[in-house]
Scaffold this active site. Structure first.
Site, PDB file in Angstrom:
ATOM      1  N   PHE A 136       0.844  -1.193   0.000  1.00 23.42           N
ATOM      2  CA  PHE A 136       0.000   0.000   0.000  1.00 23.42           C
ATOM      3  C   PHE A 136       0.885   1.252   0.000  1.00 23.42           C
ATOM      4  CE2 PHE A 136      -2.864   3.149   1.895  1.00 23.42           C
ATOM      5  CZ  PHE A 136      -3.958   2.997   1.054  1.00 23.42           C
ATOM      6  N   ASP A 213       1.475  -5.021   8.423  1.00 26.29           N
ATOM      7  CA  ASP A 213       0.288  -4.209   8.201  1.00 26.29           C
ATOM      8  C   ASP A 213      -0.892  -5.172   8.064  1.00 26.29           C
ATOM      9  OD1 ASP A 213      -1.835  -2.775   7.057  1.00 26.29           O
ATOM     10  OD2 ASP A 213      -0.511  -1.452   5.913  1.00 26.29           O
ATOM     11  N   TYR A 238     -11.565   0.861  10.418  1.00 28.88           N
ATOM     12  CA  TYR A 238     -12.766   1.301   9.697  1.00 28.88           C
ATOM     13  C   TYR A 238     -13.163   0.350   8.572  1.00 28.88           C
ATOM     14  CZ  TYR A 238      -8.860   3.476   7.126  1.00 28.88           C
ATOM     15  OH  TYR A 238      -7.654   3.708   6.487  1.00 28.88           O
ATOM     16  N   LYS A 239     -12.416  -0.736   8.387  1.00 27.64           N
ATOM     17  CA  LYS A 239     -12.782  -1.724   7.368  1.00 27.64           C
ATOM     18  C   LYS A 239     -13.655  -2.803   8.015  1.00 27.64           C
ATOM     19  CE  LYS A 239      -8.367  -0.969   4.921  1.00 27.64           C
ATOM     20  NZ  LYS A 239      -8.857  -0.076   3.880  1.00 27.64           N
ATOM     21  N   ARG A 387     -12.181  -3.952  -7.177  1.00 20.12           N
ATOM     22  CA  ARG A 387     -12.074  -4.828  -6.015  1.00 20.12           C
ATOM     23  C   ARG A 387     -13.474  -5.101  -5.483  1.00 20.12           C
ATOM     24  NH1 ARG A 387      -7.938  -2.481  -1.663  1.00 20.12           N
ATOM     25  NH2 ARG A 387      -9.687  -1.067  -1.484  1.00 20.12           N
TER      26      ARG A 387
END
Length: 413
Positions: A136, A213, A238-239, A387
């Site tokens: 990322f 991560d 928040y996912k 995605r």
């Protein structure tokens, strides 16, 4: 009946059956919006809120913040980063108490982790940070900046964008000069699930430390950070943890590193006696020393509901549904999207993928914009990927089928 119509009926019946047999199906109705026709395929970017979150936040505003005011810090809020961190460790991370804490953003936590890991190595011969080219962007930018700050060398692993980093690649890239390795457990682009235990072991064999991560795995993939002897880990909430936009990140530090931990962002909340307001910085003992500034209470209030559900359901069941969701998504891809030139950029082996799949097609940027207008919400990732992010507690199989059918319709238009 044409072959295509037969596929449509068969795949619909399969979705209905999968929903009917799903032991976690009852959790779906606990989330806001799941009773509508909207197909939400982006739970790996921002999770749906729980219905109870409305009451939790309202109660916090009226009773805790509004009623107790500043007293709330002494009565509850100061301890929340560790209390919720321990629940996260217990329910999701496979971590014993005292090693996980809620703090900052993922970027800031990762910065602290990498710098703390470098300080823990403390060997002048170890001058390299190892990272991969498809990680990322935040992770890549951080290691570039830290390498420049510290005068270290960056060794890049050339990762396959349709797969991810393997243990063999890590063994080839590490050695006597390795200080710290920074990798993602689930690749944000392809969904590839790295062999975290084997890679961690390989880094340790080379004498280095590893920072993981976990943004795309925490809450969707089983983790055993203690058993796997992970050094440091960070992730967002928040996912799959449904803490809401901008909710704070989490940090995990293996207890064997905590006594000598020295993180670089010294703030008042991480001081041994925070309210003493005295000169000089003496870090708080244990994981609390990883705090810097004032904790973000709202996000922690919001994520409590999901942590309760994950603890109740168990990560094994959550992971099993994740496998089934992504497997069914690939069935839909094979039947409906592959004939239109769409390429699967995610491993077919369910043991090698997290909870999202990525599909590539040159027209997907425009397709995504059109889908959003129809309440079908996947996630576009440049240069040409969609995605499909599948949050096991809140996503249904009929919902998934409806979304992929809309993608097909756009390609046929």
């Amino acid at each position: 009946m044409t072959a295509e119509t037969f596929d449509d009926v068969t795949l619909f019946q399969r979705a209905v059956q999968l929903d009917a047999e799903d032991p976690l199906a009852r959790y779906r109705e606990l989330f806001i919006g799941t009773e509508t026709e909207l197909s939400y395929l982006d739970g790996n970017s921002l999770g749906r809120p729980l219905k109870r979150t409305v009451d939790d936040v309202s109660r916090f505003i009226q009773e805790s913040w509004g009623g107790r005011l500043i007293r709330g810090w002494d009565e509850e809020w100061l301890d929340m980063p560790q209390v919720i961190g321990d629940q996260l460790g217990r329910a999701v991370l496979g971590a014993a108490a005292g090693q996980s804490i809620i703090a900052d953003s993922t970027t800031v936590v990762l910065y602290k982790m990498i710098r703390a890991a470098l300080a823990a190595v403390a060997d002048p011969a170890r001058t390299e940070i190892v990272a991969d080219t498809d990680n990322f962007p935040t992770d890549r930018y951080l290691v570039e900046g830290i390498a420049r700050e510290e005068g270290l060398t960056l060794r890049w692993i050339d990762a396959d964008p349709a797969a991810g980093v393997t243990a063999d690649q890590v063994r080839a890239a590490t050695g006597p000069a390795t200080a710290v390795v920074v990798l993602s457990h689930v690749a944000y682009r392809s969904g590839f699930l790295a062999d975290l235990p084997a890679i961690t072991s390989a880094v340790h064999d080379a004498g280095g430390l590893v920072v993981w991560d976990l943004c795309h795995s925490a809450g969707s993939v089983e983790l055993q950070l203690d058993a796997w002897d992970v050094d440091f880990a960070a992730g967002c909430t928040y996912k799959y943890l449904n803490g809401g936009p901008g909710s704070p990140a989490f940090a995990y530090v293996n207890r064997r590193h905590l006594p000598a931990l020295r993180q670089p962002v010294w703030g008042w909340m991480g001081r041994k006696e925070a309210f003493e307001m005295a000169p000089g910085y003496e870090p708080a003992p244990g994981i609390r020393g990883f705090l810097s500034g004032t904790p973000a209470i709202f996000g922690m209030v919001a994520m409590r509901g999901t942590l309760d559900l994950l603890e109740e359901a168990g990560m094994s069941a959550v992971r099993e549904k994740s496998r089934k969701l992504t497997g069914y998504a690939i069935e839909l891809y094979d039947a409906w999207l592959a004939p239109h030139g769409v390429k699967l950029a995610t491993p077919r082996n369910p043991e090698l993928r997290g909870s999202h799949i990525t599909l590539d097609h040159p027209g997907f940027r425009g397709v995504t914009a059109a889908l959003w207008e129809q309440d079908v919400i996947p996630d576009f990732r440049a240069p040409q990927g969609i995605r499909i992010g599948l949050s096991p507690l809140s996503t249904g199989f009929v919902e998934l089928r409806r979304g992929v059918a809309a993608i097909r319709a756009q390609l046929q238009a």
